[in-house]
Design a protein around this motif. Structure first.
Motif, PDB file in Angstrom:
ATOM      1  N   LYS A 102     -13.515  -5.995  -0.667  1.00 42.37           N
ATOM      2  CA  LYS A 102     -13.423  -5.416  -2.007  1.00 42.37           C
ATOM      3  C   LYS A 102     -14.801  -5.001  -2.486  1.00 42.37           C
ATOM      4  N   MET A 134      -0.270  -4.121   4.164  1.00 43.10           N
ATOM      5  CA  MET A 134      -1.501  -4.175   4.934  1.00 43.10           C
ATOM      6  C   MET A 134      -2.348  -5.317   4.376  1.00 43.10           C
ATOM      7  N   TRP A 135      -3.367  -5.684   5.129  1.00 40.04           N
ATOM      8  CA  TRP A 135      -4.241  -6.792   4.735  1.00 40.04           C
ATOM      9  C   TRP A 135      -5.458  -6.267   3.979  1.00 40.04           C
ATOM     10  N   LEU A 136      -5.636  -6.727   2.758  1.00 40.80           N
ATOM     11  CA  LEU A 136      -6.845  -6.439   1.996  1.00 40.80           C
ATOM     12  C   LEU A 136      -7.937  -7.357   2.536  1.00 40.80           C
ATOM     13  N   VAL A 141       0.843  -1.187   0.000  1.00 42.61           N
ATOM     14  CA  VAL A 141       0.000   0.000   0.000  1.00 42.61           C
ATOM     15  C   VAL A 141       0.883   1.244   0.000  1.00 42.61           C
ATOM     16  N   VAL A 151      -8.364  -1.969   3.444  1.00 37.29           N
ATOM     17  CA  VAL A 151      -7.221  -2.681   4.022  1.00 37.29           C
ATOM     18  C   VAL A 151      -7.163  -2.375   5.507  1.00 37.29           C
ATOM     19  N   CYS A 152      -6.466  -3.245   6.240  1.00 33.53           N
ATOM     20  CA  CYS A 152      -6.284  -2.981   7.665  1.00 33.53           C
ATOM     21  C   CYS A 152      -4.952  -3.541   8.137  1.00 33.53           C
ATOM     22  N   ASP A 153      -4.523  -3.006   9.263  1.00 32.64           N
ATOM     23  CA  ASP A 153      -3.385  -3.534  10.003  1.00 32.64           C
ATOM     24  C   ASP A 153      -3.910  -3.827  11.406  1.00 32.64           C
ATOM     25  N   TRP A 171      -6.887   1.490   9.385  1.00 35.84           N
ATOM     26  CA  TRP A 171      -7.718   1.080   8.260  1.00 35.84           C
ATOM     27  C   TRP A 171      -7.503   2.044   7.111  1.00 35.84           C
TER      28      TRP A 171
END
Length: 107
Positions: free
Chosen positions: A64, A59-61, A47, A72-74, A80
């Protein structure tokens, strides 16, 4: 380190966040009733934070809306972001938030 978190941990984190959401507004048709249909198997993506000091981050998708837009988030920092796809391997942060509700309402 975010790589130490596995997709199942992220999935459980996301489900807990959804349970805490309550009502929210989203201009793209995501509602408390249908949000689960927008979830994806969590995957680490690169990202662009649009920040000269931070540059890129992984980061985590997790959600969608389309091929070009997602959230996305961490989970470790509970950060976010609403992102747009730049290419197959890079997303650009459009909005950075500290909560799922803010990300959904900011889309």
């Amino acid at each position: 380190m975010i790589d130490a978190i596995d997709p199942e941990t992220v999935r459980l984190f996301m489900q807990a966040e959804i349970m805490r959401l309550g009502p929210f507004e989203n201009w793209h048709g995501i509602t408390p009733t249908n949000i689960n249909s927008f979830l994806v198997q969590p995957q680490l993506v690169e990202v662009d934070l649009d920040d000269a000091l931070c540059g890129h981050a992984r980061m985590w998708l997790v959600l969608k809306l389309s091929e070009d837009m997602g959230i996305v988030c961490d989970p470790r920092s509970e950060t976010w972001g609403v992102v747009e796809s730049v290419n197959d391997h890079l997303f650009q942060v459009v909005i950075c938030t500290d909560g799922l509700r803010e990300a959904l309402e900011g889309m």
